[in-house]
Design a protein around this motif. Structure first.
Motif, PDB file in Angstrom:
ATOM      1  N   ALA A 126      10.398  -3.397  15.126  1.00 47.08           N
ATOM      2  CA  ALA A 126       9.750  -4.014  13.966  1.00 47.08           C
ATOM      3  C   ALA A 126      10.786  -4.520  12.972  1.00 47.08           C
ATOM      4  CB  ALA A 126       8.810  -3.010  13.298  1.00 47.08           C
ATOM      5  N   MET A 127      11.865  -3.767  12.762  1.00 45.27           N
ATOM      6  CA  MET A 127      12.920  -4.227  11.861  1.00 45.27           C
ATOM      7  C   MET A 127      13.652  -5.429  12.439  1.00 45.27           C
ATOM      8  SD  MET A 127      14.604  -0.884   9.995  1.00 45.27           S
ATOM      9  CE  MET A 127      14.940   0.130  11.433  1.00 45.27           C
ATOM     10  N   ILE A 128      13.916  -5.404  13.745  1.00 43.14           N
ATOM     11  CA  ILE A 128      14.595  -6.530  14.395  1.00 43.14           C
ATOM     12  C   ILE A 128      13.760  -7.806  14.256  1.00 43.14           C
ATOM     13  CG2 ILE A 128      15.242  -7.456  16.662  1.00 43.14           C
ATOM     14  CD1 ILE A 128      16.090  -4.546  17.390  1.00 43.14           C
ATOM     15  N   ARG A 129      12.466  -7.693  14.498  1.00 38.41           N
ATOM     16  CA  ARG A 129      11.600  -8.863  14.392  1.00 38.41           C
ATOM     17  C   ARG A 129      11.474  -9.342  12.952  1.00 38.41           C
ATOM     18  NH1 ARG A 129       6.464  -7.606  18.442  1.00 38.41           N
ATOM     19  NH2 ARG A 129       7.691  -7.186  20.347  1.00 38.41           N
ATOM     20  N   THR A 130      11.456  -8.406  12.010  1.00 36.85           N
ATOM     21  CA  THR A 130      11.396  -8.807  10.600  1.00 36.85           C
ATOM     22  C   THR A 130      12.653  -9.571  10.214  1.00 36.85           C
ATOM     23  OG1 THR A 130       9.978  -6.923  10.053  1.00 36.85           O
ATOM     24  CG2 THR A 130      11.180  -7.950   8.236  1.00 36.85           C
ATOM     25  N   ALA A 138      19.469  -9.494  14.638  1.00 35.26           N
ATOM     26  CA  ALA A 138      19.827  -8.080  14.598  1.00 35.26           C
ATOM     27  C   ALA A 138      19.545  -7.452  15.953  1.00 35.26           C
ATOM     28  CB  ALA A 138      19.053  -7.367  13.498  1.00 35.26           C
ATOM     29  N   GLY A 139      20.083  -6.256  16.173  1.00 33.53           N
ATOM     30  CA  GLY A 139      19.875  -5.569  17.440  1.00 33.53           C
ATOM     31  C   GLY A 139      20.079  -4.083  17.297  1.00 33.53           C
ATOM     32  N   THR A 140      20.073  -3.393  18.428  1.00 39.60           N
ATOM     33  CA  THR A 140      20.259  -1.948  18.447  1.00 39.60           C
ATOM     34  C   THR A 140      21.655  -1.608  18.951  1.00 39.60           C
ATOM     35  OG1 THR A 140      19.284  -1.828  20.667  1.00 39.60           O
ATOM     36  CG2 THR A 140      17.809  -1.495  18.787  1.00 39.60           C
ATOM     37  N   ASN A 144      24.005   4.730  18.370  1.00 46.07           N
ATOM     38  CA  ASN A 144      23.482   5.133  17.062  1.00 46.07           C
ATOM     39  C   ASN A 144      22.148   4.440  16.810  1.00 46.07           C
ATOM     40  OD1 ASN A 144      25.794   6.747  15.865  1.00 46.07           O
ATOM     41  ND2 ASN A 144      26.852   4.829  16.339  1.00 46.07           N
ATOM     42  N   ARG A 145      21.165   5.246  16.381  1.00 44.15           N
ATOM     43  CA  ARG A 145      19.850   4.699  16.075  1.00 44.15           C
ATOM     44  C   ARG A 145      19.921   3.793  14.853  1.00 44.15           C
ATOM     45  NH1 ARG A 145      15.977   4.015  19.759  1.00 44.15           N
ATOM     46  NH2 ARG A 145      15.472   5.899  20.899  1.00 44.15           N
ATOM     47  N   GLY A 146      18.871   2.992  14.680  1.00 46.43           N
ATOM     48  CA  GLY A 146      18.820   2.049  13.582  1.00 46.43           C
ATOM     49  C   GLY A 146      18.972   0.636  14.097  1.00 46.43           C
ATOM     50  N   VAL A 147      19.147  -0.304  13.165  1.00 43.46           N
ATOM     51  CA  VAL A 147      19.276  -1.723  13.495  1.00 43.46           C
ATOM     52  C   VAL A 147      20.592  -2.229  12.934  1.00 43.46           C
ATOM     53  CG1 VAL A 147      18.287  -4.005  13.049  1.00 43.46           C
ATOM     54  CG2 VAL A 147      16.798  -2.113  13.679  1.00 43.46           C
ATOM     55  N   LYS A 153      25.402  -1.972   9.714  1.00 45.77           N
ATOM     56  CA  LYS A 153      24.055  -1.408   9.823  1.00 45.77           C
ATOM     57  C   LYS A 153      23.116  -2.064   8.820  1.00 45.77           C
ATOM     58  CE  LYS A 153      21.772   2.969  10.786  1.00 45.77           C
ATOM     59  NZ  LYS A 153      21.890   4.436  10.811  1.00 45.77           N
ATOM     60  N   LEU A 154      22.006  -2.576   9.335  1.00 46.47           N
ATOM     61  CA  LEU A 154      21.021  -3.283   8.526  1.00 46.47           C
ATOM     62  C   LEU A 154      19.820  -2.412   8.167  1.00 46.47           C
ATOM     63  CD1 LEU A 154      20.135  -6.093   7.368  1.00 46.47           C
ATOM     64  CD2 LEU A 154      19.063  -6.516   9.588  1.00 46.47           C
ATOM     65  N   GLY A 155      19.458  -1.498   9.053  1.00 45.01           N
ATOM     66  CA  GLY A 155      18.285  -0.665   8.822  1.00 45.01           C
ATOM     67  C   GLY A 155      18.444   0.706   9.442  1.00 45.01           C
ATOM     68  N   SER A 156      17.824   1.709   8.806  1.00 46.44           N
ATOM     69  CA  SER A 156      17.964   3.100   9.242  1.00 46.44           C
ATOM     70  C   SER A 156      16.606   3.703   9.545  1.00 46.44           C
ATOM     71  CB  SER A 156      18.653   3.930   8.148  1.00 46.44           C
ATOM     72  OG  SER A 156      19.934   3.394   7.847  1.00 46.44           O
ATOM     73  N   ILE A 157      16.617   4.752  10.375  1.00 43.76           N
ATOM     74  CA  ILE A 157      15.400   5.465  10.745  1.00 43.76           C
ATOM     75  C   ILE A 157      15.644   6.957  10.645  1.00 43.76           C
ATOM     76  CG2 ILE A 157      13.829   6.024  12.652  1.00 43.76           C
ATOM     77  CD1 ILE A 157      14.195   3.198  13.668  1.00 43.76           C
TER      78      ILE A 157
END
Length: 249
Positions: A126-130, A138-140, A144-147, A153-157
């Motif tokens: 969902a973060m990648i598509r946003t 963006a990608g994985t 390490n988890r997140g985007v 690092k653009l997004g965290s979980i």
């Protein structure tokens, strides 16, 4: 690092509620999440609930701790007006603040036969598509988890699952101030830089648009049909004291 994630295959589920909140104190949001979790695990609420909001500036610690990855003094934080809050989510220390899109999906994973790893992958997707809405590839990262975006690092979980129900969630840097990330080792990772959509585009983007785009992609990734629910109505339905959420009045 992947630049594109595969869609997450999940079974159909009951409709969910999307709750747009104004800027909300971290503890107030935590209390609301716990009230929703209690209603779901207690059989008083069947619908899944997704809270969307921004937090005032705060550092949060995960189950792995994180104070050892705080690189500034308590006096420095006091001068900056930033609190440090312990939490029961997974992961290590991170920062939340204005301009960061925070989404807390409170989903009954076990009823939906959805594994935790599949759920986390759906949040990443969902973060990648946003980000892709603004043509950001963006990608994985398999380690390490997140985007991630070009090694930053653009997004965290960080999530918790209680009696089959998830809470906490994701944080996507949209227009986020980057300086506070320099005062920690983000997510316990040394020599990792954080980035944002605005930093990549070199211009801010509307947070209202980011919320709308995220809602659509998260619904797709989780197989949910989302209906907007008023926050006051949610609190009344689950018996959460409205006075505990003064910002929504």
């Amino acid at each position: 690092m992947a630049t594109e994630a595969d869609p997450i295959e999940v079974p159909n589920s009951p409709d969910g509620w999307w709750i747009d909140l104004p800027p909300t104190d971290y503890q107030q949001a935590m209390d609301l999440q716990l009230a929703v979790v209690a209603a779901k695990t207690g059989g008083r609420l069947d619908a899944d609930v997704i809270l969307c909001l921004e937090h005032p500036r705060v550092f949060t610690l995960g189950r792995r701790g994180g104070r050892e990855n705080l690189c500034v003094s308590d006096d420095f934080l006091a001068r900056k007006g930033i609190r440090v809050m312990p939490t029961d989510r997974g992961g290590n220390i991170t920062y939340h603040g204005p301009g960061q899109l925070v989404v807390y999906p409170i989903i009954h994973l076990s009823r939906r036969r959805l594994k935790v790893v599949e759920f986390v992958s759906a949040l990443e997707q969902a973060m990648i598509r946003t980000a892709g809405h603004w043509n950001i590839a963006a990608g994985t990262d398999p380690l390490n988890r997140g985007v991630w975006l070009n090694g930053d690092k653009l997004g965290s979980i960080g999530i918790t699952v209680r009696r089959g129900v998830s809470f906490h969630g994701l944080a996507l840097n949209v227009n986020t101030e980057m300086a506070p990330f320099g005062w920690i080792n983000p997510c316990g990772l040394q020599k990792v830089r954080m980035t944002s959509i605005a930093q990549h585009l070199e211009t801010p983007v509307p947070m209202e648009e980011a919320r709308r785009v995220m809602a659509g992609h998260l619904a797709d990734c989780l197989g949910l049909t989302l209906t907007t629910m008023d926050a006051v109505a949610l609190c009344e339905k689950i018996g959460h004291r409205i006075g505990a959420m003064p910002n929504i009045l």
